[in-house]
Scaffold this motif. Structure first.
Motif, PDB file in Angstrom:
ATOM      1  N   GLY A 189       0.723  -1.225  -0.012  1.00 25.44           N
ATOM      2  CA  GLY A 189       0.111  -0.120   0.080  1.00 25.44           C
ATOM      3  C   GLY A 189       0.588   1.237   0.102  1.00 25.44           C
ATOM      4  O   GLY A 189       1.732   1.232  -0.954  1.00 25.44           O
ATOM      5  N   GLN A 190       0.565   2.222   0.958  1.00 27.99           N
ATOM      6  CA  GLN A 190       1.137   3.470   1.088  1.00 27.99           C
ATOM      7  C   GLN A 190       1.899   3.679   2.490  1.00 27.99           C
ATOM      8  O   GLN A 190       1.001   3.231   3.517  1.00 27.99           O
ATOM      9  CB  GLN A 190       0.318   4.521   0.695  1.00 27.99           C
ATOM     10  N   ILE A 191       2.904   4.131   2.435  1.00 28.94           N
ATOM     11  CA  ILE A 191       3.502   4.662   3.752  1.00 28.94           C
ATOM     12  C   ILE A 191       3.873   6.134   3.657  1.00 28.94           C
ATOM     13  O   ILE A 191       4.810   6.370   2.764  1.00 28.94           O
ATOM     14  CB  ILE A 191       4.665   3.725   4.217  1.00 28.94           C
ATOM     15  N   THR A 192       3.237   7.041   4.253  1.00 26.34           N
ATOM     16  CA  THR A 192       3.269   8.468   3.869  1.00 26.34           C
ATOM     17  C   THR A 192       3.681   9.208   5.049  1.00 26.34           C
ATOM     18  O   THR A 192       2.855   9.190   6.224  1.00 26.34           O
ATOM     19  CB  THR A 192       2.277   8.981   3.069  1.00 26.34           C
ATOM     20  N   ALA A 193       4.824  10.117   4.972  1.00 20.68           N
ATOM     21  CA  ALA A 193       5.044  11.283   6.013  1.00 20.68           C
ATOM     22  C   ALA A 193       5.012  12.246   5.122  1.00 20.68           C
ATOM     23  O   ALA A 193       6.130  12.607   4.557  1.00 20.68           O
ATOM     24  CB  ALA A 193       6.003  10.832   6.925  1.00 20.68           C
ATOM     25  N   THR A 194       4.069  13.311   5.312  1.00 24.47           N
ATOM     26  CA  THR A 194       4.228  14.545   4.628  1.00 24.47           C
ATOM     27  C   THR A 194       5.421  15.513   4.857  1.00 24.47           C
ATOM     28  O   THR A 194       6.064  15.832   4.148  1.00 24.47           O
ATOM     29  CB  THR A 194       2.917  15.347   4.924  1.00 24.47           C
ATOM     30  N   VAL A 195       6.132  15.412   6.296  1.00 20.05           N
ATOM     31  CA  VAL A 195       6.965  16.518   6.562  1.00 20.05           C
ATOM     32  C   VAL A 195       8.648  15.560   6.793  1.00 20.05           C
ATOM     33  O   VAL A 195       9.315  15.949   6.226  1.00 20.05           O
ATOM     34  CB  VAL A 195       6.906  17.043   8.010  1.00 20.05           C
ATOM     35  N   ARG A 196       8.256  14.381   7.294  1.00 16.88           N
ATOM     36  CA  ARG A 196       9.664  13.513   7.555  1.00 16.88           C
ATOM     37  C   ARG A 196       9.709  12.369   6.798  1.00 16.88           C
ATOM     38  O   ARG A 196       9.436  12.240   5.618  1.00 16.88           O
ATOM     39  CB  ARG A 196       9.419  13.477   9.050  1.00 16.88           C
ATOM     40  N   TYR A 197      10.435  11.523   7.276  1.00 16.97           N
ATOM     41  CA  TYR A 197      10.604  10.170   6.380  1.00 16.97           C
ATOM     42  C   TYR A 197       9.349   9.189   6.681  1.00 16.97           C
ATOM     43  O   TYR A 197       8.684   9.001   7.582  1.00 16.97           O
ATOM     44  CB  TYR A 197      11.806   9.519   7.367  1.00 16.97           C
ATOM     45  N   GLY A 198       9.165   8.529   5.605  1.00 14.30           N
ATOM     46  CA  GLY A 198       8.053   7.458   5.452  1.00 14.30           C
ATOM     47  C   GLY A 198       8.420   6.515   6.370  1.00 14.30           C
ATOM     48  O   GLY A 198       7.600   5.968   7.187  1.00 14.30           O
ATOM     49  N   ILE A 199       9.642   5.900   6.455  1.00 13.62           N
ATOM     50  CA  ILE A 199      10.120   4.977   7.380  1.00 13.62           C
ATOM     51  C   ILE A 199      11.472   5.386   7.944  1.00 13.62           C
ATOM     52  O   ILE A 199      12.340   6.068   6.955  1.00 13.62           O
ATOM     53  CB  ILE A 199      10.613   3.669   6.580  1.00 13.62           C
ATOM     54  N   SER A 200      11.610   5.443   9.187  1.00 19.08           N
ATOM     55  CA  SER A 200      13.110   5.822   9.834  1.00 19.08           C
ATOM     56  C   SER A 200      13.569   4.526  10.464  1.00 19.08           C
ATOM     57  O   SER A 200      12.746   3.928  11.348  1.00 19.08           O
ATOM     58  CB  SER A 200      12.747   6.809  10.656  1.00 19.08           C
ATOM     59  N   ASN A 201      14.557   4.088  10.146  1.00 18.96           N
ATOM     60  CA  ASN A 201      14.912   2.693  10.500  1.00 18.96           C
ATOM     61  C   ASN A 201      16.181   3.244  11.423  1.00 18.96           C
ATOM     62  O   ASN A 201      17.330   3.583  10.957  1.00 18.96           O
ATOM     63  CB  ASN A 201      15.463   1.927   9.342  1.00 18.96           C
ATOM     64  N   GLN A 202      16.374   2.845  12.845  1.00 19.71           N
ATOM     65  CA  GLN A 202      17.498   2.939  13.755  1.00 19.71           C
ATOM     66  C   GLN A 202      17.797   1.404  14.057  1.00 19.71           C
ATOM     67  O   GLN A 202      18.865   1.530  14.885  1.00 19.71           O
ATOM     68  CB  GLN A 202      17.175   3.734  14.632  1.00 19.71           C
ATOM     69  N   GLY A 203      17.284   0.649  13.538  1.00 14.90           N
ATOM     70  CA  GLY A 203      17.531  -0.903  13.954  1.00 14.90           C
ATOM     71  C   GLY A 203      17.835  -1.592  12.857  1.00 14.90           C
ATOM     72  O   GLY A 203      18.794  -1.403  11.866  1.00 14.90           O
ATOM     73  N   THR A 204      17.274  -2.869  12.914  1.00 11.02           N
ATOM     74  CA  THR A 204      17.405  -3.813  11.588  1.00 11.02           C
ATOM     75  C   THR A 204      16.040  -4.043  11.109  1.00 11.02           C
ATOM     76  O   THR A 204      15.105  -4.466  11.524  1.00 11.02           O
ATOM     77  CB  THR A 204      18.178  -5.298  12.179  1.00 11.02           C
ATOM     78  N   ILE A 205      15.945  -3.962   9.871  1.00  9.34           N
ATOM     79  CA  ILE A 205      15.192  -4.380   8.708  1.00  9.34           C
ATOM     80  C   ILE A 205      15.387  -5.442   8.276  1.00  9.34           C
ATOM     81  O   ILE A 205      16.201  -5.354   7.196  1.00  9.34           O
ATOM     82  CB  ILE A 205      14.617  -3.282   7.974  1.00  9.34           C
TER      83      ILE A 205
END
Length: 327
Positions: free
Chosen positions: A144-160
């Motif tokens: 589908g959609q992952i949306t952030a108007t201002v910042r990151y759609g995904i912020s990864n600080q760990g492990t994907i």
């Protein structure tokens, strides 16, 4: 009151009118306050009902089948054991001017193994759509959609462990932020977002490159594109469905044809940090080549695989033996 001299009628005085107004005004104010109290109670009840998974951290299999919102309090939160599916047509949202309470979906740093399949919409205005905390571990499939108007759609600080994107990931800062200390990791990134007909909306990844990037190709005008400004690290390139890749449920292997797939990698001044820049797939050969007009951009050139040198030499020897037998 005062007496009407013409008709002898008793008429209300100005003081009486003021008193009547005060009584009526007080009644109106009381009624308005009661209505407001009922409205606030209703809103509170609706907000509590609308919290994703009732505001409880997910540690098991959960299907989100109705719209929900974190109410600036707590987004959809995953910990070890969480296996979450967001259904088609469902929106999971949250927002706040600042602070972790505004993120739409959160993978806790204590999560050793979690899974998220998004068929709907993950949305936030000010915050991050999906936040994987430092130490968190998650497998993500986005239809589908992952949306952030201002910042990151995904912020990864760990492990994907694996990120498969056949939908769209967008954000004001970029699609994906993969830039923290200690270094986060996207182990495998399978991606279709990019060229679709005449439109080009590549995934923008800021920070560390994924360890493996597999382009998904549906047809000559529908394929993944990756833009990586100021990237760090090294990356292995491959075609999704090829040897060395793992198929994801619901995502078919790439279909290729003789073609020049434009701008599949952007932001690379060279390919010195990229391996797998040439190879074979389903009877075709492929090679990453510099785009002819756009600097720091690379195309995927796919062409029919010809006979190898070994095959050619074997054919020559075979022909020579046949000629000798004739004479």
């Amino acid at each position: 009151m005062w007496l009407n001299q013409m008709g002898g009628q008793v008429l209300p005085s100005s003081n009486d009118k003021v008193n009547q107004f005060n009584v009526g005004g007080r009644k109106a104010i009381v009624s308005a306050l009661l209505a407001l109290t009922v409205l606030l109670a209703t809103m509170h009840a609706e907000q509590a009902y609308a919290l994703c998974n009732g505001g409880t951290t997910v540690t098991s299999t959960v299907v989100i089948s109705a719209d929900c919102d974190g109410g600036n309090v707590k987004g959809l939160t995953l910990d070890t054991g969480a296996d979450v599916t967001i259904n088609t047509g469902v929106t999971v949202s949250n927002d706040a001017g600042f602070g972790v309470n505004g993120r739409a979906v959160v993978v806790l740093g204590s999560a050793t193994s979690t899974s998220l399949v998004n068929n709907g919409t993950i949305y936030t205005y000010n915050q991050w759509g999906l936040w994987n905390q430092s130490g968190g571990n998650v497998n993500v499939v986005n239809f589908g959609q992952i949306t952030a108007t201002v910042r990151y759609g995904i912020s990864n600080q760990g492990t994907i462990t694996s990120l498969t994107n056949v939908g769209s990931i967008t954000g004001g800062f970029g699609s994906i932020g993969n830039i923290t200390t200690p270094a986060p990791s996207i182990n495998v990134f399978n991606n279709l977002q990019g060229q679709s007909g005449s439109a080009s909306t590549p995934v923008t990844l800021v920070g560390y490159l994924p360890l493996s990037y597999n382009i998904i190709i549906q047809d000559p005008s529908t394929y993944g594109q990756l833009t990586t400004p100021n990237q760090t690290g090294a990356m292995a390139f491959n075609i999704y469905g090829n040897t060395g890749t793992t198929l994801v449920a619901g995502v078919n292997a790439s279909i290729v044809a003789e073609n020049r797939y434009l701008n599949v990698l952007n932001g690379f001044s060279s390919l010195s940090t990229v391996t797998g820049v040439e190879g074979t797939y389903n009877g075709f050969q492929y090679s990453l080549v510099a785009n002819e007009t756009l600097a720091n951009s690379w195309d995927l050139l796919v062409f029919l695989a010809g006979p190898s040198m070994v095959d050619t030499q074997a054919s020559i020897r075979n022909s020579a033996q046949k000629l000798r037998s004739v004479f």
